[in-house]
Scaffold this motif. Structure first.
Motif, mmCIF file in Angstrom:
data_model
loop_
_atom_site.group_PDB
_atom_site.id
_atom_site.type_symbol
_atom_site.label_atom_id
_atom_site.label_comp_id
_atom_site.label_asym_id
_atom_site.label_seq_id
_atom_site.Cartn_x
_atom_site.Cartn_y
_atom_site.Cartn_z
ATOM 1 N N TYR A 253 0.960 -1.256 0.095
ATOM 2 C CA TYR A 253 -0.010 -0.007 0.071
ATOM 3 C C TYR A 253 0.825 1.357 0.049
ATOM 4 C CZ TYR A 253 -4.387 -2.590 0.828
ATOM 5 O OH TYR A 253 -5.645 -3.327 0.604
ATOM 6 N N PHE A 254 1.888 1.445 0.817
ATOM 7 C CA PHE A 254 2.836 2.547 0.708
ATOM 8 C C PHE A 254 4.313 2.223 0.340
ATOM 9 C CE2 PHE A 254 -0.181 2.642 4.499
ATOM 10 C CZ PHE A 254 -0.825 3.621 4.275
ATOM 11 N N LEU A 255 4.861 0.991 0.412
ATOM 12 C CA LEU A 255 6.094 0.767 -0.043
ATOM 13 C C LEU A 255 6.192 0.856 -1.648
ATOM 14 C CD1 LEU A 255 7.207 -1.999 2.506
ATOM 15 C CD2 LEU A 255 7.885 0.407 2.602
ATOM 16 N N LYS A 256 5.170 0.396 -2.204
ATOM 17 C CA LYS A 256 5.119 0.619 -3.677
ATOM 18 C C LYS A 256 4.995 1.757 -4.205
ATOM 19 C CE LYS A 256 4.201 -4.516 -4.349
ATOM 20 N NZ LYS A 256 3.257 -5.445 -4.964
ATOM 21 N N LYS A 257 4.793 2.899 -3.607
ATOM 22 C CA LYS A 257 4.718 4.153 -4.202
ATOM 23 C C LYS A 257 6.064 4.639 -4.745
ATOM 24 C CE LYS A 257 0.945 5.726 -1.386
ATOM 25 N NZ LYS A 257 0.364 6.943 -0.464
ATOM 26 N N LYS A 258 6.158 5.378 -5.643
ATOM 27 C CA LYS A 258 7.351 5.787 -6.338
ATOM 28 C C LYS A 258 7.565 7.432 -6.058
ATOM 29 C CE LYS A 258 7.623 1.833 -8.823
ATOM 30 N NZ LYS A 258 8.507 1.184 -8.423
ATOM 31 N N VAL A 259 9.032 7.703 -5.957
ATOM 32 C CA VAL A 259 9.485 9.017 -5.914
ATOM 33 C C VAL A 259 9.622 9.685 -6.982
ATOM 34 C CG1 VAL A 259 11.246 10.563 -5.104
ATOM 35 C CG2 VAL A 259 10.701 8.337 -3.642
ATOM 36 N N GLN A 260 8.806 10.765 -7.297
ATOM 37 C CA GLN A 260 9.114 11.570 -8.657
ATOM 38 C C GLN A 260 10.296 11.759 -9.060
ATOM 39 O OE1 GLN A 260 6.070 14.758 -8.864
ATOM 40 N NE2 GLN A 260 7.565 15.961 -10.191
ATOM 41 N N LYS A 261 10.743 11.575 -10.014
ATOM 42 C CA LYS A 261 12.033 11.788 -10.647
ATOM 43 C C LYS A 261 12.159 13.090 -11.147
ATOM 44 C CE LYS A 261 13.656 7.699 -9.343
ATOM 45 N NZ LYS A 261 14.251 7.546 -8.186
#
Length: 261
Positions: A253-261
């Motif tokens: 739920y949270f760990l698969k979110k991506k940081v915007q590059k």
């Protein structure tokens, strides 16, 4: 070392910062994951406060998806509602506030309200404080968690949602009438920051392996305090990643979110 995502690095570093036999007021998402990881490893007697009103629940039914999830109330030693949870912090019963935000400045002031020069017509309207404003004002130390991006690490926050050291003056928090010693750590995917005791400015403590202090400074809008010795961040082991992926946040739920590059 095993491969890990930005969110896994943030959660693992958050876990490392937390200590055993302390009480942490957690916000939704990565702070909960970090605290659960700490409980499963080096801090079995770490206790969590949830905004909806529980203290020290037993999370044997899985990770709460929010601070109001009923799983955060299971077998809690205290369960009296939102106002009582915040009263605990005002009485000095919370060692850490663990919060997120959209912007942060060199003195640890956090914005989670808006982006832009005009409050009535912002460029972006964020969800707001939730309980973070009160947590930063009343808990003993504040731990902030966010991705390392120049748009987040700004010279001046567009709106002061969660108080830090204000303008950096020694008596700012006292004059503002808030409790606690203020900002303590800022956790990101590429660096760990603290605050200089004399100037109250953000100070670089650790960098991700393969990066340099110069790399980190280029991603921050203000000038960092960089000490002579900057450590490398500890990377999560296979065991740590297994706990994060297979035990705590099994559905990502949270760990698969991506940081915007």
């Amino acid at each position: 070392m095993p491969e890990y995502s930005d969110m896994e690095m943030i959660a693992y570093t958050g876990s490392r910062v937390l200590e055993d036999e302390k009480i942490v007021f957690v916000g939704t998402g990565l702070p909960i994951i970090a605290a659960m990881h700490a409980q499963l490893t080096h801090a079995p007697n770490l206790y969590m406060i949830y905004e909806a009103g529980s203290l020290a629940p037993v999370l044997d039914m899985g990770m709460p998806l929010s601070v109001g999830d009923t799983r955060a109330a299971r077998k809690a030693m205290f369960l009296k509602g939102l106002c009582s949870a915040f009263e605990l912090t005002q009485r000095g019963f919370s060692d850490y506030a663990f919060i997120g935000g959209a912007q942060i400045d060199m003195y640890g002031n956090i914005c989670s309200t808006m982006e832009g020069a005009n409050y009535d017509k912002p460029t972006i309207r964020f969800p707001g404080s939730g309980g973070a404003g009160a947590m930063a004002a009343n808990c003993e130390k504040t731990i902030a968690i966010m991705a390392l991006e120049k748009r987040r690490f700004v010279n001046k926050v567009d709106f002061l949602t969660s108080i830090g050291f204000g303008d950096g003056s020694p008596d700012y928090r006292e004059k503002a009438g808030v409790m606690g010693s203020g900002p303590y750590r800022v956790i990101t995917n590429q660096a760990l920051f603290g605050f200089d005791e004399k100037t109250r400015r953000m100070m670089l403590l650790e960098v991700k392996p393969g990066l340099t202090p110069k790399d980190i400074q280029e991603k921050v809008s203000f000038e960092l305090v960089i000490p002579p010795v900057v450590k490398e961040m500890v990377e999560p082991s296979d065991h740590d990643l297994s706990l994060l992926r297979d035990v705590i946040d099994k559905d990502g739920y949270f760990l698969k979110k991506k940081v915007q590059k």
